[in-house]
Design a protein around this motif. Structure first.
Motif: not given
Ligand SMILES: CC1=C(/C=C/C(C)=C/C=C/C(C)=C/C=O)C(C)(C)CCC1
Ligand SMILES: CC1=C(/C=C/C(C)=C/C=C/C(C)=C/C=O)C(C)(C)CCC1
Ligand SMILES: CC1=C(/C=C/C(C)=C/C=C/C(C)=C/C=O)C(C)(C)CCC1
Ligand SMILES: CC1=C(/C=C/C(C)=C/C=C/C(C)=C/C=O)C(C)(C)CCC1
Ligand SMILES: CC1=C(/C=C/C(C)=C/C=C/C(C)=C/C=O)C(C)(C)CCC1
Ligand code: NA
Ligand code: NA
Ligand code: NA
Ligand code: NA
Ligand code: NA
Ligand code: NA
Ligand code: NA
Ligand code: NA
Ligand code: NA
Ligand code: NA
Lengths: 256, 256, 256, 256, 256
Positions: B9-10, B12-14, B16-17, B20-21, B70, B73, B82
């Protein structure tokens, strides 16, 4: 944590409503700052451009929050609750940090542009504030998401705070000293901008600390979302309007 | 390869972040370069237009990366990972090359416009750099995607490198020679642009080589995505701001 | 309540059609007010900007209503009715309040800008009206959604009404007094704006009361949606055009 | 036919990549032609406006191709192939004709505006070319889609060709005669535009004929898509830039 | 009715293609009328603004038609037909009326603005035409959708026709009288606009009558959609260009 909690219909509704309201306010701020760009002379104009970018980026960030709030939950008729949906795009408070990583540095630029700092001093202050702001947010993100065990949250939060303190001091000093030097309506608008900044920026570290002191509950989560949302509107749209007022008055006195 | 790996999760999150940034920063760059277009005289203006197109196109490219990250996964509650979703639109690193096939040629145009080259010499340099940049990216794409067996990757990568070398030399020579000839603030901004270019463009072939030396792991994949993303922001937004600064100073001294 | 009712095909169609018509009218208002911005002198221009933001925000709000109307129901072939779909994004009348929380304060700004109030008096009136308008909507929202038991609806509705009364009086007094002072075509356009305001704003509290007096039926729900929709078009697009006319005439007489 | 074939991952990827590249290039062309509109005097400006509309419309057309390419296929893990998904929005080559029915008439307008034709002669040539271009595309569409049996394809293709021939001759004659009359940099840019036109327009009827001579295979389909895509970029963006150059030089010599 | 019929692949394709072509043409009209706004003096400019709003609104209306055409049907491999999908957003011809309820009143405004009517006479004619146009469409909508039994369709259709007749007469009289009074190129362009109007507006009531005389078949439905689509393009884009030409010529002779 929001993504592991269940919410009543009213709770889910009120959070969605607050996100949509923020998106609308930010879009309004964007249109306002963009269409008044010409009222400001070239020297101060980049404050208005920075403000309009802040609003546009945050508008998109709220669209992402809105979408993930909707697809991240499903309505469960049995319990009449909104429960996590298991969709890949779960709602994450951490998405806010992505917005901030771009907009908080730009907010510091707005202050410097309308301040009395000029030339090399202005460029150095601008560079320093941008770097500090970006580091504060990125370290905070690591504590809130990637290394979000209790220790991770604590350690990265402290590092973020260590960056926050000089940033806060420098920003407020720049704002209030310039306000004093400018005097008149420009000075008083800049003082208001500084005051708004000093009040709203404190909300973010406080909301970050909530999980340390309170059990993880949907009530606290709703409160935290509302706090972030109102602070965001004030710190972006309200602040942007004050800065625009400073820039307009400084443009006026240039001509005089 | 990203499309065959599973992520925590971490992780995948990082990723994605970071996407987006980048999208936010590129959108900001687009608005900035578009709204400051008028500060530049007709002679140098196409550098700002090229820069704003680069940011807009890359903003859309990151939207595509975000969407495919998005839908590509799904969250597996059993393993809390993911895992690939099997959706037609899998995440592919190769989408980045599509962006580059349009934006890298435009980045070379930015340099030529603000350089001291004029007339026929400028037109020929511009044409040459556009063709080299496009060939470098398209051959790299074939190695990274279509013929991505180990041999395919090696052979096309080498062909791409053979194009890269003269391109890199010509670009830096143009930047640094013009910087010297211009001197003053325009020259120093052009020197910074050249320096940024020399540092960021090297990241891409290095990241391309990772699969040769390291086993295909999710950790390396995350690192590779972060490297590409930060390099993209610097090579487009940062570079665009430096070039805009050159153009503004050259506009100023024209008038004087 | 709409989200618990079933509708015939004609009912569902007519509501969708009215929402789409409102979205189109609001988009038209946005384009009109934005492209005529330059016809107005700097002093009155923010009335046009406020009007264009009102239309843009409400356009997006109607997109949300449209989407939730479509995904919130499914067609049931057995009964040939549109029945609630159970989708997370159910249709809620409460989404309208989110729009209003941003646009109603801006509508009050439009009046003040073209009124004869100036300087500190204008600024204070503007601040007061913004705050009253926002409080009226937010308290109404709490009654219509979050605390929507019968008592909650009654109590919050009364609080909202207590705010409504002075707001309504101040707005109309400002409009009609200024209309009289201005005279000529500017005055008569401002009088029309005031009249339109006095007629349309009354629709909202009336529609709010419907559930107290009538059983919750799909017929009443359709009527309520049509009433809100037509009132919104008049109170935003129609009103915005009248205000624009005042601003144009005042711009004209400034020059003379 | 594409909608009945299966593709390997590499084939599917390369077609998607080419569509996205075209979309990016067309968007870039749109921004470029729109932001340079002011460099052209009123007399020639509608060539730039036509060019920007061509790019915008084709950008949207490629979005449609991209979406139908993604939803029209699904990845089959068993065979590791992209197979038709059965979605209502299957990929159709015929969507390209819809784009062309609007953009090809506009491309002919671009030539006439910057040509040496003026007054009634220009208006008549413009009207004739618009009608011929529209008929050529619509008849081709009927052969490629609606009546796409082998005979249908042949008969409508021949009718389309009968329209194509005079259109092609008139366009090239207009371009090359005007180029000669204009001379200088304007003439040479117009000659390049004519040359590009003469080369790219031939690709379309050739690609139309492929199914007559070769069995319907995924390899040929990929080739056909790449040919159309590259021809579209050249015939719209490249051509638009040449025409813009003519218009800019003619604007310059007007003043002189 | 379209939503109860099944279509062959060719039929479904050709309708989709016509909708997309209309969307592209309308978007082109929007960009054209918006970017040529400055060529027209303040007095006639609102004709161009009205025209651009008409095109933008209709562009969005066609997006809605396109989406509902795609989701409203699914491809049935057994019969190789497109059959109704049962999705909430079924395709409805009635969506066209929503577009018209906003755009037809604006089309009447375009005529009045460039006509020779001025002052109070112009304002009264404008108000009258707007009201008649809106009533004609809304009553037609009730006959086509909400009360679309055979009697409902007949009665509301007749009421709509009763409004149509004076509207048609007034519009054409205004156009042709003004054309005569203006003379020259402005007059002849206005005559063309009137002629186009007189031809295209008749298509709509004819298409409305089809279900009275012919059984409800997919062939007739396709014909009806093509007729509406071509009429819409002519009555909005073609008409808008003629009106723009009138405004440009009147601007020119003002100066002279
Ligand atoms: C000190 C500190 C933080 C500070 C955050 C701030 C100060 C955010 C400001 C955001 C703004 C101004 C947004 C505007 O729209 C974090 C990152 C929560 C992490 C914990 C420590
Ligand atoms: C040499 C080489 C490459 C070079 C890529 C470069 C130099 C990309 C630059 C991209 C930029 C500047 C993007 C800006 O946003 C490839 C294609 C990876 C393939 C392997 C060999
Ligand atoms: C008094 C009152 C209300 C008043 C609402 C008003 C006055 C809304 C105005 C909206 C406008 C003008 C929208 C424009 O587009 C509520 C909130 C329904 C709650 C019940 C009491
Ligand atoms: C002769 C002929 C054709 C010609 C097509 C052409 C000439 C298309 C040009 C398209 C362009 C220029 C697009 C630009 O972006 C068709 C219709 C394939 C049908 C078969 C016969
Ligand atoms: C008389 C009559 C009708 C007239 C419709 C008209 C005249 C529509 C015009 C539409 C236009 C001009 C659209 C432009 O884009 C209806 C409503 C079908 C209902 C039956 C009777
Ligand atoms: Na400063
Ligand atoms: Na947090
Ligand atoms: Na140069
Ligand atoms: Na790679
Ligand atoms: Na005032
Ligand atoms: Na209500
Ligand atoms: Na010409
Ligand atoms: Na074909
Ligand atoms: Na008139
Ligand atoms: Na009908």
């Amino acid at each position: 944590m929001e993504s592991h909690l269940s919410f009543t219909q009213s709770q889910w509704d009120i959070v969605l409503a607050s996100f949509v309201m923020a998106a609308f306010a930010l879009l309004g701020g964007f249109v306002y700052l963009l269409s008044t760009k010409r009222e400001i002379s070239a020297r101060f104009r980049s404050s208005g451009i920075a403000g309009s970018i802040v609003c546009l980026v945050a508008f998109l960030a709220y669209l992402l929050l809105i979408i993930s709030w909707i697809v991240g939950f499903r309505f469960d008729p049995g319990t009449a609750m909104y429960v996590p949906s298991g969709h890949a795009l779960q709602f994450r408070n951490a998405y806010r940090y992505v917005d901030w990583s771009v907009t908080v540095p730009l907010l510091t630029v707005e202050i410097v542009v309308v301040s009395t700092l000029v030339g090399r001093a202005a460029r150095r202050m601008r560079g320093l504030l941008i770097v500090l702001a970006w580091l504060m947010i990125v370290t905070g993100f690591l504590g809130a998401d990637t290394f979000s065990s209790d220790t991770g949250r604590l350690v990265w939060g402290l590092i973020s705070t260590v960056v926050f303190i000089p940033l806060y001091v420098l920003l407020l000093r720049t704002a209030f000293r310039s306000a004093k030097a400018l005097g008149g309506p420009a000075g008083s608008a800049l003082r208001s901008a500084g005051l708004l900044l000093s009040l709203t920026w404190g909300v973010y570290p406080l909301a970050y600390c909530v999980p340390f002191f309170f059990a993880d509950s949907s009530g606290w989560a709703v409160g935290r979302q509302l706090a972030f949302t109102l602070a965001d509107i004030a710190a972006k749209v309200g602040f942007g309007i004050f800065i625009h007022t400073v820039a307009k008055h400084r443009t006026g006195s240039e001509v005089a």
